[in-house]
Design a protein around this motif. Structure first.
Motif, short mmCIF file in Angstrom:
data_model
loop_
_atom_site.label_atom_id
_atom_site.label_comp_id
_atom_site.label_asym_id
_atom_site.label_seq_id
_atom_site.Cartn_x
_atom_site.Cartn_y
_atom_site.Cartn_z
N ALA A 109 0.98 -1.17 -0.02
CA ALA A 109 0.26 -0.05 0.07
C ALA A 109 0.54 1.32 0.25
O ALA A 109 2.18 1.33 0.09
N GLU A 110 0.30 2.37 -0.42
CA GLU A 110 0.93 3.84 -0.31
C GLU A 110 0.12 4.58 0.48
O GLU A 110 -0.99 4.78 0.60
N ILE A 111 0.65 5.72 0.88
CA ILE A 111 0.36 6.76 1.35
C ILE A 111 0.96 8.00 1.37
O ILE A 111 2.31 7.93 1.28
N ALA A 112 0.61 9.13 1.31
CA ALA A 112 1.48 10.50 1.07
C ALA A 112 2.02 10.69 2.53
O ALA A 112 1.46 10.49 3.36
N PRO A 113 3.23 11.31 2.27
CA PRO A 113 4.03 11.46 3.63
C PRO A 113 3.20 12.37 4.61
O PRO A 113 3.31 12.16 6.04
N ASP A 114 2.58 13.23 4.34
CA ASP A 114 1.79 14.30 5.06
C ASP A 114 0.27 13.82 5.32
O ASP A 114 -0.24 14.47 6.07
N ALA A 115 -0.15 12.48 4.97
CA ALA A 115 -1.35 12.11 5.15
C ALA A 115 -1.54 11.60 6.56
O ALA A 115 -0.56 10.69 6.92
N MET A 116 -2.85 11.47 7.16
CA MET A 116 -3.18 10.81 8.25
C MET A 116 -3.57 9.44 7.97
O MET A 116 -4.21 9.15 6.96
N LEU A 117 -2.97 8.28 8.68
CA LEU A 117 -3.20 7.11 8.18
C LEU A 117 -4.66 6.79 8.42
O LEU A 117 -5.30 6.07 7.47
N LEU A 118 -5.46 7.31 9.27
CA LEU A 118 -6.92 6.99 9.36
C LEU A 118 -7.61 7.46 8.15
O LEU A 118 -8.36 6.65 7.75
N ALA A 119 -7.26 8.69 7.81
CA ALA A 119 -7.97 9.36 6.90
C ALA A 119 -7.67 8.39 5.42
O ALA A 119 -8.64 8.00 4.73
N THR A 120 -6.33 7.99 5.17
CA THR A 120 -6.02 7.33 3.94
C THR A 120 -6.69 5.99 4.14
O THR A 120 -7.12 5.54 3.07
N LEU A 121 -6.78 5.26 5.18
CA LEU A 121 -7.38 3.83 5.41
C LEU A 121 -8.90 4.03 5.02
O LEU A 121 -9.42 3.14 4.16
N ARG A 122 -9.47 5.03 5.46
CA ARG A 122 -11.08 4.96 5.39
C ARG A 122 -11.44 5.63 3.83
O ARG A 122 -12.35 5.09 3.24
N GLU A 123 -10.80 6.80 3.54
CA GLU A 123 -11.20 7.42 2.39
C GLU A 123 -10.52 6.99 1.19
O GLU A 123 -11.13 7.09 -0.05
#
Length: 154
Positions: free
Chosen positions: A11-25
């Motif tokens: 999986a990938e996430i932006a460095p400045d993104a909150m994990l919770l928001a990334t997981l859900r949205e």
């Protein structure tokens, strides 16, 4: 983008993104609940490299290379699968809003220590708020999971 593993998948996430928001949205892992979003209620608890952590407090840059397990992946963990069955038997939850966070906190503990004391079980739940005050049934389920794990190893 920051790379990590989510329930065994890349999986990938932006460095400045909150994990919770990334997981859900972005990822659609909506089993991780958004509660207070300031790290006090435990509804968003996930396992980060096996340790319970609040997803609302984790930013992308903090989880690079980590293994994140959410409630959607709990059944792949030995302690998680046993805990699911024990909570079903004991009717561990009422409304279920706290259930994902509680399950993740207890799975983290039972994965590290399959035979924790009652005080250890209670301590593992200190960061999880049950609005229904169903702590007695939750603890019954946790105690049953502990017994089931012990029986598996003997």
């Amino acid at each position: 983008m920051i790379r990590f593993t989510l329930n065994g998948q890349p999986a990938e996430i932006a460095p400045d993104a909150m994990l919770l928001a990334t997981l859900r949205e972005n990822i659609g892992a909506t089993g991780t609940k958004a509660g207070c979003e300031i790290g006090r209620c435990g509804a968003c608890t996930v396992l980060c490299d096996g340790a319970p952590m609040n997803a609302c407090l984790l930013m992308g840059w903090q989880i690079e290379g980590s293994e994140i397990t959410t409630i959607e992946g709990i059944g792949t963990l030995a302690a998680g699968a046993v805990l699911i069955r024990a909570m079903e038997i004991e009717n561990g939850f009422q409304c279920g809003y706290c259930a994902p966070g509680v399950m993740m906190s207890l799975t983290g503990l039972l994965s590290r220590d399959p035979a924790p004391s009652d005080a250890g079980l209670e301590e593992a739940l200190e960061g999880n708020i049950c609005r229904c005050t169903g702590y007695h049934s939750i603890l019954r389920g946790a105690r049953l999971a502990r017994k089931m794990l012990k029986d598996e190893t003997t």
